[in-house]
Design an enzyme around this catalytic site. Structure first.
Site, PDB file in Angstrom:
ATOM      1  N   HIS C  60       0.845  -1.190   0.008  1.00  0.00           N
ATOM      2  CA  HIS C  60      -0.010   0.137   0.074  1.00  0.00           C
ATOM      3  C   HIS C  60       0.874   1.174   0.057  1.00  0.00           C
ATOM      4  CE1 HIS C  60      -3.106  -2.558   0.736  1.00  0.00           C
ATOM      5  NE2 HIS C  60      -2.889  -3.199   1.840  1.00  0.00           N
ATOM      6  N   HIS C 222      -7.145  -4.408  -1.269  1.00  0.00           N
ATOM      7  CA  HIS C 222      -6.504  -5.656  -1.466  1.00  0.00           C
ATOM      8  C   HIS C 222      -7.262  -6.293  -2.617  1.00  0.00           C
ATOM      9  CE1 HIS C 222      -6.507  -4.534   2.757  1.00  0.00           C
ATOM     10  NE2 HIS C 222      -5.366  -4.873   2.865  1.00  0.00           N
TER      11      HIS C 222
END
Ligand code: ADP
Ligand code: ADP
Ligand code: MG
Ligand code: MG
Ligand code: MG
Ligand code: MG
Lengths: 213, 335, 335, 213
Positions: C60, C222
């Site tokens: 991320h 995700h």
């Protein structure tokens, strides 16, 4: 003997715009191989802007010089890029070549055409053989001049220009680029037609049809 | 099938982007009335200071307008995607930032940009604004060493503009600003690698083709072909291939100091960039070159192209002072 | 055929990335000897200050370690790609930043993170470090309004961590820091849209499938499926769809102030984000909500996923003070 | 009656690691549909780490409790994620259930197995029907216990566990997830097997083979 007035010149920009727009994807694809894939976009944008700008003029009250300068300016501001200064300079030089005229005869039209090629040459400083639009424009201008000198009319002169431009564009395939984006490719530019030379053929052919058809 | 983009109308993408940028950064940026493609720093341009105008095509964000701000560029002229801006917005930038001490034009060395900026410089001259030009030519992949002046300007712009912007902000003379800008360019070396194409908003078609296991070393930031096409290698191999060329040219001595930029061409994520940076650090450690500062991220992109570039900027005392000079831009802050 | 990545060994990607990050940001970050997945701010943790530990899976970036630094988080515990860190590195972070005033754990609300951070909190308790936890739950797409506590934490972390980090840096009490962190979460609303998948470095296979003309509204960071799959729309339509839901929940009054984050999931370039931001500004102008500050770029990504998210952070005087509080992190500076 | 010593338990971890590794891509694919596509990676990583950690022990000098705790710790530290705490807790509870023993008889092994399921339950707080690995582990533990109580040996008891786990995993297809990442999908999780339940079948089957084969 054809007589070309401002309305006819405005029609010429409409014709070029239509031709270039139809050719947009091919030109982008050619530019994608040895450049940055946007040449069709630039030409489309530029000639659409030029078409719209000259269409907005009152043709009856506008001389060819003003019309061509208007086209030049609007092409340039819509496009930037390489094509912008090159075609803008072409039209500005064309404008200067017909200064003072209200209509163009065959010789005027060929003079305008040759001035355009000279403008591209002066702005871009490309020599023949450097794989640019000059490789179409230079032989085209020369062919038009020779045809006119040998007594041909505008239709035949511009017809000769188209043939020469085609041959010139075709010949860029065998050249290694020495100007513009593709000049960093070295031998990898071999075998591919220069997009600017390809679009020159489209432009010149559209001019021929619009001015003599 | 067209590539996916979150846009409205491809032909309006640049102008809509600019509207969004001005909306996001009102404290840093403004546009000129009637010339929306001329973006000016709210803070920066001032009397007696050399003005710095940068610019080029869109699609490289945060280049160029992200580097407009106090301590860096005073203005950026914005072109269409991958197309130089025309002379008019460049001229408007020059007028807006001229403080009577001259205006520096800086941009990457591309035929289109050169023609348009030169036309703008001639027009500025008619308005009694003295313009000088320093081209960036940091892409070592784009011409042989003895033809450095023919090379493209790519991500190294970051360091080159930074040095020039600092010189201008420190109120140095026109001569000095020009000299430092040129020196910064001479000290900057970039190599890139591309893994996948991008597509222009107007066509939404990939701008080049590349096999599913291929990479292109030396690709330009507009998708111009590079030096060689080859099989995709590991991060260390790719980094080495780029560094070998850069170091060969830069020829650093033990004890030399550099700044590093590992730049994403668009969709290559930070994870991969930092893995490359790990290798850069190891290689430079090995040859005793010390790293003064490192930047990693999106600095000069090609829309959503996958790939990355590495830039080394060799520092001397002067260039280090310029690099450390604070700047406060819409998309970049330092110092 | 595996997807293209500039990596060496997929299993080593996270550790190699961390090495590259520490090499790039030595002035901001260090790791703990023997616990290389615990990244600590060089400047920030101090006696008497509530310590702020954030963390989560890798992939991320710049979340989470980009937000470690003075004025924001004191430490980040780093997990594998899209996987919570285990308790040990979290515990090491807590120990390293504990200044005797308590340690706040903040992370996105995912089952894995909750289990690992809770185990670490129990272990910290045995070391006499008092830990409290504030989960971020800003993803409005991930559960109905009456089950806000079940929602995921996504890009809104940026504002939520920022507020908490400022509260800690201002030496507020543990109770106050916890309260402000919770309030910042309550004031933060995010929606995302995904256009194309990413692939994990270990498998290099797309983590979901999506048609060439489709988008997924509400997709998680995700690649978890969202609310609905649909045909790709225009930037304005997509922005509206996201804003409608956010505004419906946030229910701002005329005159309210917000901060805006338009975040790329990875490969969506700035051009598209700013086009979205243009629409955000127009919509907020229309309803009389003023924008205090805007961030646009890569803040919470999903490797090279294409897509974007919009976050609104509703400000009151206190949250505005926290947002404006300066911070100096490796990958983010403000104030 | 089987007698399980620490070496056998170490072999069990090697067997699970091999089975999970072979199953990695299927588990990632299942997780890709309703989760984040990494479950196979997490299980592979975790059991490889556990296998290596217990292989590094001197089995002759290590009791089952220490071995299982070592496995738990190394699994957890290699993985994190959801599977990390769940399986780490499983093995720690298994360790506690056989505390003080140097070898395990059938009842010990089943006790260990049931403690594992209880550990997952305590850590994850998932109820049956919430579409998690519990939906495989809970019926498996119950089936093993019932088989043993009805006089069956370890092989049959674990055989019953495998059958129950399979049925349980299969049943997750008809469930709407209420725990874990997939719980945000609502009805969109219907029709897909939970990856954690799928891997539980692989783990339990590998345990059966390794402990009774
Ligand atoms: N110096 C030059 N002189 C003449 N033509 C040039 C020159 N540089 C580039 N060109 C022409 O411009 C074409 C590319 O135009 P275009 O794609 O519109 O601009 P850009 O290269 O800025 O993307 C080339 O194919 C070439 O024919
Ligand atoms: N609270 C819980 N209790 C039991 N099992 C759970 C729980 N939360 C998640 N799981 C299981 O974990 C699996 C996912 O594991 P994994 O993919 O390794 O972790 P993550 O969700 O962190 O990516 C799910 O399929 C589910 O079976
Ligand atoms: Mg081009
Ligand atoms: Mg171009
Ligand atoms: Mg995960
Ligand atoms: Mg998962």
């Amino acid at each position: 003997m054809t007589t070309i007035d401002s309305a006819r010149l405005a029609g010429m920009f409409a014709a070029i715009a239509a031709a270039v727009s139809a050719d947009r994807d091919r030109l982008c694809a050619l530019d994608g191989i040895i450049g940055d894939a946007d040449h069709g976009i630039a030409m489309d944008l530029g000639f659409s802007a030029a078409r719209d700008a000259v269409a907005a003029l009152d043709a009856a009250a506008t001389d060819p010089t003003t019309l061509l300068n208007t086209a030049a300016k609007s092409f340039l501001n819509a496009v930037g890029a390489s094509s912008g200064p090159l075609y803008a300079t072409a039209f500005m030089r064309g404008a200067a070549a017909v200064k003072g005229k209200t209509t163009l005869d065959d010789a005027d039209a060929v003079a305008m055409f040759q001035a355009m090629a000279k403008g591209i040459q002066d702005r871009g400083k490309a020599e023949p053989g450097e794989k640019t639009m000059m490789d179409a424009w230079a032989p085209a201008a020369q062919a038009a001049g020779e045809a006119l000198a040998s007594g041909k009319g505008l239709a035949d002169s511009l017809g000769a220009a188209v043939q020469a431009a085609k041959a010139g564009a075709e010949a860029t395939k065998a050249m290694i680029a020495a100007k513009g984006r593709a000049s960093r490719l070295g031998e990898r530019s071999l075998g591919h037609m220069d997009p600017g030379a390809a679009s020159a053929v489209t432009v010149i052919e559209a001019m021929r049809v619009a001015l003599t058809g | 099938m067209q590539t996916k983009k979150i846009i409205n109308d491809g032909n309006r993408a640049v102008d809509e982007m600019l509207e969004g940028i001005l909306a996001a950064h009102p404290r840093h940026l403004k546009s000129i009335d009637g010339s929306s493609r001329s973006i000016i720093a709210r803070d920066g341009p001032r009397q007696g200071k050399v003005g710095l105008v940068i610019g080029g095509g869109s699609g490289h964000e945060p280049s160029f307008l992200g580097f407009v701000g106090k301590g860096l560029a005073d203005a950026a002229a914005i072109g269409n995607v991958f197309a130089s801006p025309p002379p008019d917005p460049i001229l408007e930038c020059a007028k807006a930032v001229s403080g009577g001490a001259g205006v520096l034009f800086m941009y990457g060395n591309y035929a289109g940009d050169v023609m348009n900026f030169d036309m703008a410089a001639e027009m500025a001259d008619m308005d009694d604004i003295e313009v000088r030009t320093v081209l960036s030519t940091d892409d070592v992949a784009s011409a042989p060493r003895d033809q450095r002046h023919k090379r493209r300007g790519v991500a190294g712009n970051f360091f080159i503009f930074k040095a020039a912007g600092a010189a201008c902000d420190r109120m140095l003379s026109f001569d000095e600003c020009e000299r430092i800008a040129g020196k910064a360019n001479d000290h900057t070396f970039t190599m890139g690698v591309a893994l996948s194409p991008c597509s222009l908003p107007q066509t939404r078609r990939p701008n080049f083709e590349i096999g599913p296991d291929e990479m292109e070393i030396g690709m330009g930031i507009h998708g111009e072909p590079g030096i060689a096409r080859g099989k995709l290698k590991t991060a260390d191999e790719i980094t080495d291939e780029m560094l070998d060329r850069i170091l060969d040219e830069m020829a650093p001595a033990r004890g030399d100091k550099v700044a590093v930029l590992v730049n994403s061409l668009g969709s290559t994520p930070l994870m991969e960039l930092y893995i490359m940076n790990r290798r850069v650090k190891r290689r430079l450690d090995d040859i005793g070159v010390s790293i003064h500062a490192t930047w990693v991220g999106n600095y000069c992109t090609s829309l959503e192209m996958a790939g990355a570039s590495i830039t080394l900027h060799r520092l001397d005392g002067e260039l280090q002072t310029m690099l450390d000079h604070p700047c406060d831009c819409a998309m970049f802050r330092a110092g």
